[in-house]
Scaffold this active site. Structure first.
Site, PDB file in Angstrom:
ATOM      1  N   THR A  86       7.041  27.262  -3.153  1.00  0.00           N
ATOM      2  CA  THR A  86       8.222  27.703  -3.907  1.00  0.00           C
ATOM      3  C   THR A  86       9.104  28.658  -3.083  1.00  0.00           C
ATOM      4  OG1 THR A  86       6.816  29.414  -4.878  1.00  0.00           O
ATOM      5  CG2 THR A  86       7.223  27.462  -6.227  1.00  0.00           C
ATOM      6  N   ARG A 155      -6.418  36.098  -1.288  1.00  0.00           N
ATOM      7  CA  ARG A 155      -5.895  36.537   0.014  1.00  0.00           C
ATOM      8  C   ARG A 155      -6.268  35.534   1.077  1.00  0.00           C
ATOM      9  NH1 ARG A 155      -9.564  41.623  -0.226  1.00  0.00           N
ATOM     10  NH2 ARG A 155     -10.759  39.970  -1.201  1.00  0.00           N
ATOM     11  N   GLU A 156      -5.361  35.269   1.991  1.00  0.00           N
ATOM     12  CA  GLU A 156      -5.717  34.410   3.114  1.00  0.00           C
ATOM     13  C   GLU A 156      -6.826  35.089   3.905  1.00  0.00           C
ATOM     14  OE1 GLU A 156      -2.398  32.925   5.427  1.00  0.00           O
ATOM     15  OE2 GLU A 156      -1.210  32.820   3.594  1.00  0.00           O
ATOM     16  N   LYS A 208       1.553  38.817 -11.372  1.00  0.00           N
ATOM     17  CA  LYS A 208       1.339  38.332 -10.005  1.00  0.00           C
ATOM     18  C   LYS A 208       2.280  39.046  -9.029  1.00  0.00           C
ATOM     19  CE  LYS A 208       1.085  35.809  -6.335  1.00  0.00           C
ATOM     20  NZ  LYS A 208       0.011  35.423  -5.486  1.00  0.00           N
ATOM     21  N   ASN A 212       1.610  42.241  -5.975  1.00  0.00           N
ATOM     22  CA  ASN A 212       2.030  42.224  -4.574  1.00  0.00           C
ATOM     23  C   ASN A 212       3.024  43.347  -4.274  1.00  0.00           C
ATOM     24  OD1 ASN A 212       0.382  40.134  -3.843  1.00  0.00           O
ATOM     25  ND2 ASN A 212       1.912  38.559  -4.163  1.00  0.00           N
ATOM     26  N   PHE A 253      -5.494  49.340   1.239  1.00  0.00           N
ATOM     27  CA  PHE A 253      -4.064  49.143   1.520  1.00  0.00           C
ATOM     28  C   PHE A 253      -3.337  50.436   1.873  1.00  0.00           C
ATOM     29  CE2 PHE A 253      -2.669  44.723   1.047  1.00  0.00           C
ATOM     30  CZ  PHE A 253      -3.929  44.167   0.900  1.00  0.00           C
ATOM     31  N   GLY A 257       0.683  51.196  10.294  1.00  0.00           N
ATOM     32  CA  GLY A 257       0.833  50.416  11.528  1.00  0.00           C
ATOM     33  C   GLY A 257       2.128  49.636  11.532  1.00  0.00           C
ATOM     34  N   GLY A 261       2.875  41.574   6.558  1.00  0.00           N
ATOM     35  CA  GLY A 261       3.478  40.267   6.823  1.00  0.00           C
ATOM     36  C   GLY A 261       2.859  39.258   5.878  1.00  0.00           C
ATOM     37  N   CYS A 264       3.351  36.222   1.164  1.00  0.00           N
ATOM     38  CA  CYS A 264       3.591  36.768  -0.180  1.00  0.00           C
ATOM     39  C   CYS A 264       4.319  38.116  -0.190  1.00  0.00           C
ATOM     40  CB  CYS A 264       2.270  36.919  -0.909  1.00  0.00           C
ATOM     41  SG  CYS A 264       1.671  35.357  -1.545  1.00  0.00           S
TER      42      CYS A 264
HETATM   43  C1  UDX Z   1      -1.509  38.825  -0.593  1.00  0.00           C
HETATM   44  C2  UDX Z   1      -2.200  39.443  -1.803  1.00  0.00           C
HETATM   45  O1  UDX Z   1      -3.135  40.428  -1.346  1.00  0.00           O
HETATM   46  C3  UDX Z   1      -2.911  38.351  -2.612  1.00  0.00           C
HETATM   47  O2  UDX Z   1      -3.491  38.918  -3.770  1.00  0.00           O
HETATM   48  C4  UDX Z   1      -1.873  37.304  -3.022  1.00  0.00           C
HETATM   49  O3  UDX Z   1      -2.468  36.270  -3.769  1.00  0.00           O
HETATM   50  C5  UDX Z   1      -1.182  36.736  -1.793  1.00  0.00           C
HETATM   51  O4  UDX Z   1      -0.608  37.811  -1.032  1.00  0.00           O
HETATM   52  P1  UDX Z   1      -2.225  37.949   1.803  1.00  0.00           P
HETATM   53  O5  UDX Z   1      -0.786  37.654   2.008  1.00  0.00           O
HETATM   54  O6  UDX Z   1      -3.236  36.919   2.169  1.00  0.00           O
HETATM   55  O7  UDX Z   1      -2.504  38.284   0.255  1.00  0.00           O
HETATM   56  O8  UDX Z   1      -2.552  39.257   2.650  1.00  0.00           O
HETATM   57  P2  UDX Z   1      -2.997  40.767   2.365  1.00  0.00           P
HETATM   58  O9  UDX Z   1      -4.434  40.922   2.606  1.00  0.00           O
HETATM   59  O10 UDX Z   1      -2.471  41.220   1.057  1.00  0.00           O
HETATM   60  O11 UDX Z   1      -2.208  41.508   3.554  1.00  0.00           O
HETATM   61  C6  UDX Z   1      -0.786  41.486   3.602  1.00  0.00           C
HETATM   62  C7  UDX Z   1      -0.293  42.210   4.817  1.00  0.00           C
HETATM   63  O12 UDX Z   1      -0.435  43.613   4.679  1.00  0.00           O
HETATM   64  C8  UDX Z   1      -0.983  41.855   6.140  1.00  0.00           C
HETATM   65  O13 UDX Z   1      -0.005  41.692   7.139  1.00  0.00           O
HETATM   66  C9  UDX Z   1      -1.854  43.056   6.416  1.00  0.00           C
HETATM   67  O14 UDX Z   1      -2.095  43.233   7.794  1.00  0.00           O
HETATM   68  C10 UDX Z   1      -0.986  44.175   5.863  1.00  0.00           C
HETATM   69  N1  UDX Z   1      -1.733  45.392   5.509  1.00  0.00           N
HETATM   70  C11 UDX Z   1      -2.735  45.333   4.587  1.00  0.00           C
HETATM   71  C12 UDX Z   1      -1.371  46.616   6.087  1.00  0.00           C
HETATM   72  O15 UDX Z   1      -0.453  46.695   6.893  1.00  0.00           O
HETATM   73  N2  UDX Z   1      -2.058  47.744   5.721  1.00  0.00           N
HETATM   74  C13 UDX Z   1      -3.062  47.722   4.809  1.00  0.00           C
HETATM   75  O16 UDX Z   1      -3.616  48.784   4.512  1.00  0.00           O
HETATM   76  C14 UDX Z   1      -3.429  46.468   4.219  1.00  0.00           C
END
Ligand code: UDX
Length: 468
Positions: A86, A155-156, A208, A212, A253, A257, A261, A264
């Protein structure tokens, strides 16, 4: 139960394999013939730990069938779960794929079937769904069916585990006057231990997106906190360890850094801010989340530039190209923007990621970026090493060997993933985010060294030659 999953991408394939694992008979409807034959031959279209084994096992046992024929796919289906893309590729939404998928499948769903939208969809689209579905069903002489949403929170990198043991299952009601749809979706998750929350479809869509948005906000907060720590000579890890023990906050979270990315978080922050602007609604907090995230990429490049006294002609090794470890996905990956900025400022950039697909896609996305298939090759003759993705193997590198390969011993750690003491012991000048106190105590003088080896001679290199 017999279930059809429409679309075998990141979300659909995990959903299909997860439902098969939960004991359902699953048929996947996929439009791409190359993907169907790859899956049939046991090749995954992307890297997701544990998914390949699950797909292979359930395809082999016949519990998971894959087809491109909508009539066959929905034969006897009690639930049809739609999981098509989407995103419009420009931080907005597109519903054309979803509309096309519905146009294909709705005429074939039995009258006792249920339609479940798994994709993340804009709230406005949810409002259109009842009329869209009704008119398509009527046109083909079909009766009404319940319509529900079931947003995913996987999460991926940990998607299989997240599907099989989710923190919650959310069911959004679009149109389900008899409650039959809700009963069917509950049965889908009967074998999966998780609280089930039933709400309106608008509530579910915002649950949802809201999750995010909050995760993104935490990360941008951590990035500001890191700057504050640097200003006051504090250490962000110590500060977060104390903050995170407050049960109202938690420590997840809060890692600073290069920022977030993936498919989502960046998309949802930007699209929500943009849509709000369009209707005259100000969302200054989320605007700032976006601004901070963009700035982190620039800050990272600035830090490398400062350490090298300019980037013109400098060679920078980027370690990690995927948006996070455990995936080969480079969608909105910080590494891509960072590589572009470095090249723009005159640097030669050599990237490495353990995932071949991430390397290929990064090269396609960033003109001038070159990649190599080994971390030691990437750092050879580098003036600076920038760590962008915290793959565990980077922490395990033989840093004394790396020290003999680089031209200048400079490391900028965009994930605070490396141990500054280990690097300092090997003569590296280390820079992280919010770790200034440690860095100062370990600071070493950076002396340019003569090149240790020829410039990538004999190594596997992909991508365009760097600009002269
Ligand atoms: C996310 C949501 O977590 C998930 O619930 C939803 O269904 C899809 O989107 P995802 O995109 O797989 O999942 O990645 P996520 O683990 O959320 O990380 C997102 C980004 O944040 C990554 O680039 C990660 O490196 C960054 N990140 C995460 C940080 O920079 N600092 C943190 O403390 C945690």
């Amino acid at each position: 139960m017999r279930v059809t999953v429409v679309g075998l991408g990141y979300v659909g394939l995990v959903t299909a394999a997860g439902l098969a694992e939960a004991g359902h008979e699953v048929v996947g409807l996929e439009a791409d013939p190359a993907r169907i034959s790859a899956l049939g031959a046991g090749r995954m279209p992307f890297h997701e730990p544990g998914l390949g084994q699950l797909v292979e096992r359930h395809v082999a046992s016949g519990q998971f069938l894959i087809t491109d024929a909508p009539d066959k796919a929905s034969l006897g289906a009690q639930a049809v779960v739609v999981a098509v893309g989407t995103h419009d590729g420009n931080d907005g939404w597109q519903t054309a794929t979803m509309r096309a998928a519905l146009g294909q499948i709705l005429p074939h769903i039995p009258d006792d079937g249920v339609l479940v939208i798994r994709s993340t969809v804009p709230v406005d689209f949810v409002r259109e769904l009842p009329e869209l579905v009704r008119s398509l069903r009527v046109r083909h002489g079909r009766g009404p069916i319940p319509i529900l949403t079931n947003p995913e929170f996987t999460r991926e990198g940990t998607a299989v585990a997240d599907f099989l043991a989710p923190s919650r299952v959310v069911i959004g009601i679009v149109d389900d006057p008899s409650g039959r749809g809700e009963r069917v979706v509950r049965r889908l998750y009967a074998g999966i231990p998780a609280p089930i929350l039933v709400m309106t479809a608008a509530d579910a869509a915002l649950a949802k997106i809201g999750s995010n948005l909050f995760l993104a906000t935490k990360i941008s907060f951590a990035n500001e906190l890191a700057l504050l720590c640097e200003t006051h000579g504090a250490s962000v890890e110590q500060v977060v360890s104390a903050i995170g023990l407050d049960p109202r906050i938690g420590s997840a979270f809060l890692r600073p850094g290069v920022g977030f990315g993936g498919s989502c978080l960046p998309h949802q922050v930007t699209s929500v801010v943009r849509e709000a602007e369009a209707v005259g609604l100000g969302l200054p907090l989320l605007e700032a989340v976006d601004t901070v995230n963009d700035r982190q990429r620039v800050l990272f490049v600035d830090r490398i530039e400062e350490r090298l006294d300019g980037l013109d002609g400098a060679r920078v090794a980027l370690l990690g190209l995927s948006f996070k470890p455990g995936t080969d996905d480079v969608r909105a990956a910080p590494a891509l923007e960072i590589a572009r900025l470095l090249i723009e400022r005159g640097a030669e950039v050599v990237g490495y990621d353990p995932m071949e697909r991430a390397r290929q896609q990064a090269v396609e996305a960033v003109p001038g970026l070159r990649t190599v298939d080994d971390a030691y090759r990437a750092v050879t003759d580098a003036d600076a090493i920038g760590l962008v993705t915290e793959w565990p193997e980077f922490g395990d590198l033989d840093w004394s060997r790396v020290a003999t390969l680089v031209r200048r011993a400079v490391v900028v750690d965009g994930r605070n993933a490396l141990q500054p003491e280990v690097l300092a012991a090997e003569g590296f000048h280390y820079t992280g985010f919010g770790r200034l106190a440690v860095e100062r105590s370990l600071a070493t003088i950076v002396e340019p060294r003569p090149a240790a080896a020829g410039p990538l001679d004999g190594h596997a290199v992909t991508g365009a030659p760097a600009p002269a």
